[in-house]
Design a protein around this motif. Structure first.
Motif, PDB file in Angstrom:
ATOM      1  N   PHE A  16       0.816  -1.213   0.000  1.00 32.32           N
ATOM      2  CA  PHE A  16       0.000   0.000   0.000  1.00 32.32           C
ATOM      3  C   PHE A  16       0.851   1.266   0.000  1.00 32.32           C
ATOM      4  O   PHE A  16       0.361   2.343   0.318  1.00 32.32           O
ATOM      5  N   GLU A  17       2.117   1.124  -0.360  1.00 31.89           N
ATOM      6  CA  GLU A  17       3.016   2.270  -0.478  1.00 31.89           C
ATOM      7  C   GLU A  17       3.370   2.468  -1.939  1.00 31.89           C
ATOM      8  O   GLU A  17       3.840   1.538  -2.605  1.00 31.89           O
ATOM      9  N   ALA A  18       3.132   3.683  -2.438  1.00 31.50           N
ATOM     10  CA  ALA A  18       3.437   3.979  -3.843  1.00 31.50           C
ATOM     11  C   ALA A  18       4.924   3.780  -4.101  1.00 31.50           C
ATOM     12  O   ALA A  18       5.772   4.169  -3.294  1.00 31.50           O
ATOM     13  N   LYS A  19       5.221   3.166  -5.227  1.00 34.30           N
ATOM     14  CA  LYS A  19       6.615   2.894  -5.598  1.00 34.30           C
ATOM     15  C   LYS A  19       7.028   3.693  -6.834  1.00 34.30           C
ATOM     16  O   LYS A  19       8.191   3.705  -7.198  1.00 34.30           O
ATOM     17  N   GLY A  20       6.053   4.292  -7.514  1.00 35.27           N
ATOM     18  CA  GLY A  20       6.346   5.036  -8.732  1.00 35.27           C
ATOM     19  C   GLY A  20       6.725   4.140  -9.897  1.00 35.27           C
ATOM     20  O   GLY A  20       7.461   4.562 -10.795  1.00 35.27           O
ATOM     21  N   LEU A  21       6.229   2.911  -9.890  1.00 34.55           N
ATOM     22  CA  LEU A  21       6.552   1.972 -10.964  1.00 34.55           C
ATOM     23  C   LEU A  21       5.831   2.367 -12.250  1.00 34.55           C
ATOM     24  O   LEU A  21       4.701   2.856 -12.224  1.00 34.55           O
ATOM     25  N   GLY A  22       6.489   2.131 -13.365  1.00 29.95           N
ATOM     26  CA  GLY A  22       5.889   2.424 -14.660  1.00 29.95           C
ATOM     27  C   GLY A  22       4.818   1.414 -15.026  1.00 29.95           C
ATOM     28  O   GLY A  22       4.754   0.311 -14.472  1.00 29.95           O
ATOM     29  N   ARG A  23       4.019   1.792 -15.981  1.00 31.41           N
ATOM     30  CA  ARG A  23       2.912   0.957 -16.448  1.00 31.41           C
ATOM     31  C   ARG A  23       3.397  -0.439 -16.860  1.00 31.41           C
ATOM     32  O   ARG A  23       2.780  -1.442 -16.502  1.00 31.41           O
ATOM     33  N   GLU A  24       4.485  -0.494 -17.615  1.00 31.40           N
ATOM     34  CA  GLU A  24       4.988  -1.783 -18.095  1.00 31.40           C
ATOM     35  C   GLU A  24       5.340  -2.711 -16.935  1.00 31.40           C
ATOM     36  O   GLU A  24       4.967  -3.884 -16.936  1.00 31.40           O
ATOM     37  N   LYS A  25       6.026  -2.198 -15.926  1.00 28.60           N
ATOM     38  CA  LYS A  25       6.396  -3.012 -14.768  1.00 28.60           C
ATOM     39  C   LYS A  25       5.154  -3.423 -13.986  1.00 28.60           C
ATOM     40  O   LYS A  25       5.038  -4.568 -13.528  1.00 28.60           O
ATOM     41  N   LEU A  26       4.218  -2.502 -13.823  1.00 23.92           N
ATOM     42  CA  LEU A  26       2.987  -2.824 -13.106  1.00 23.92           C
ATOM     43  C   LEU A  26       2.214  -3.936 -13.812  1.00 23.92           C
ATOM     44  O   LEU A  26       1.723  -4.858 -13.169  1.00 23.92           O
ATOM     45  N   LEU A  27       2.149  -3.859 -15.134  1.00 24.88           N
ATOM     46  CA  LEU A  27       1.430  -4.893 -15.871  1.00 24.88           C
ATOM     47  C   LEU A  27       2.176  -6.224 -15.843  1.00 24.88           C
ATOM     48  O   LEU A  27       1.541  -7.283 -15.866  1.00 24.88           O
ATOM     49  N   GLU A  28       3.493  -6.197 -15.733  1.00 23.35           N
ATOM     50  CA  GLU A  28       4.270  -7.432 -15.529  1.00 23.35           C
ATOM     51  C   GLU A  28       3.877  -8.087 -14.200  1.00 23.35           C
ATOM     52  O   GLU A  28       3.677  -9.300 -14.126  1.00 23.35           O
ATOM     53  N   LEU A  29       3.805  -7.276 -13.139  1.00 23.73           N
ATOM     54  CA  LEU A  29       3.418  -7.789 -11.825  1.00 23.73           C
ATOM     55  C   LEU A  29       1.991  -8.328 -11.862  1.00 23.73           C
ATOM     56  O   LEU A  29       1.690  -9.385 -11.280  1.00 23.73           O
ATOM     57  N   TRP A  30       1.119  -7.598 -12.526  1.00 24.97           N
ATOM     58  CA  TRP A  30      -0.278  -7.998 -12.695  1.00 24.97           C
ATOM     59  C   TRP A  30      -0.345  -9.386 -13.340  1.00 24.97           C
ATOM     60  O   TRP A  30      -1.027 -10.283 -12.848  1.00 24.97           O
ATOM     61  N   GLU A  31       0.365  -9.556 -14.425  1.00 26.42           N
ATOM     62  CA  GLU A  31       0.361 -10.843 -15.139  1.00 26.42           C
ATOM     63  C   GLU A  31       0.979 -11.955 -14.287  1.00 26.42           C
ATOM     64  O   GLU A  31       0.473 -13.081 -14.275  1.00 26.42           O
ATOM     65  N   GLU A  32       2.049 -11.642 -13.573  1.00 24.29           N
ATOM     66  CA  GLU A  32       2.693 -12.640 -12.719  1.00 24.29           C
ATOM     67  C   GLU A  32       1.721 -13.151 -11.653  1.00 24.29           C
ATOM     68  O   GLU A  32       1.641 -14.356 -11.392  1.00 24.29           O
ATOM     69  N   GLY A  33       0.975 -12.241 -11.042  1.00 24.19           N
ATOM     70  CA  GLY A  33      -0.001 -12.643 -10.030  1.00 24.19           C
ATOM     71  C   GLY A  33      -1.068 -13.558 -10.607  1.00 24.19           C
ATOM     72  O   GLY A  33      -1.365 -14.612 -10.050  1.00 24.19           O
ATOM     73  N   TRP A  34      -1.634 -13.156 -11.736  1.00 25.39           N
ATOM     74  CA  TRP A  34      -2.685 -13.965 -12.347  1.00 25.39           C
ATOM     75  C   TRP A  34      -2.144 -15.313 -12.820  1.00 25.39           C
ATOM     76  O   TRP A  34      -2.823 -16.332 -12.685  1.00 25.39           O
TER      77      TRP A  34
END
Length: 174
Positions: free
Chosen positions: A83-101
């Motif tokens: 719950f702490e902002a990391k300032g990650l870019g969209r591409e990295k966030l979507l990588e994490l999103w896909e990894e979780g799913w």
């Protein structure tokens, strides 16, 4: 009358379908946004898309890694840090999103109908596999709703509906 095994198989199939549907909604919503919009909050108490992705990613890795054999709240998880902002870019966030799913789907697709009545633990509390899956269907549905709401708000007049457009329901009646 259906056997318990066929009902369990149907439950697993329907659960996987529900998760795919949720993911698709969130994917289509987030696809309508620009890089900077992943960091917008509506107020000081609201979460950005970045925070929701970080939280869901952390939860998915914790819950679904070694699903049948280890507690769903892994000692390595830093829930507060999600719950702490990391300032990650969209591409990295979507990588994490896909990894979780991917972690979730790999775990679910590895289950057998006989596994549905087994017990797993989450934070030391016993759950049947059915209860653990339902818990996550509810949790992820809640956050996907938030993602869609925030995405729609941020896309504003450029929003492309994810379902039946307003005023067009009659066209979809049988």
């Amino acid at each position: 009358m259906e056997s318990a095994a066929s009902v369990s198989a149907l439950f697993l199939e329907e659960s996987i379908q529900a998760f795919h549907s949720m993911k698709k909604l969130a994917d289509r919503a987030m696809a309508q946004l620009g890089e900077e919009q992943f960091h917008v909050t509506l107020d000081d108490e609201s979460n950005s898309l970045e925070i929701m992705i970080l939280h869901m990613h952390g939860n998915m890795l914790s819950r679904w890694t070694d699903f049948l054999t280890a507690d769903g709240e892994k000692p390595s998880r830093d829930r507060d840090g999600e719950f702490e902002a990391k300032g990650l870019g969209r591409e990295k966030l979507l990588e994490l999103w896909e990894e979780g799913w991917c972690t979730l789907f790999r775990a679910l697709e590895g289950l057998t109908p006989g596994d549905t009545t087994r017990n797993v633990t989450i934070r030391g509390e016993a759950h049947t596999v059915v209860k653990a899956i339902q818990r996550q269907v509810s949790h992820y549905g809640y956050h996907v709703g938030q993602i869609v709401f925030l995405s729609k708000h941020l896309a504003s007049n450029h929003w492309q509906t994810l379902s039946i457009p307003r005023g067009q329901s009659r066209q979809f009646k049988p």
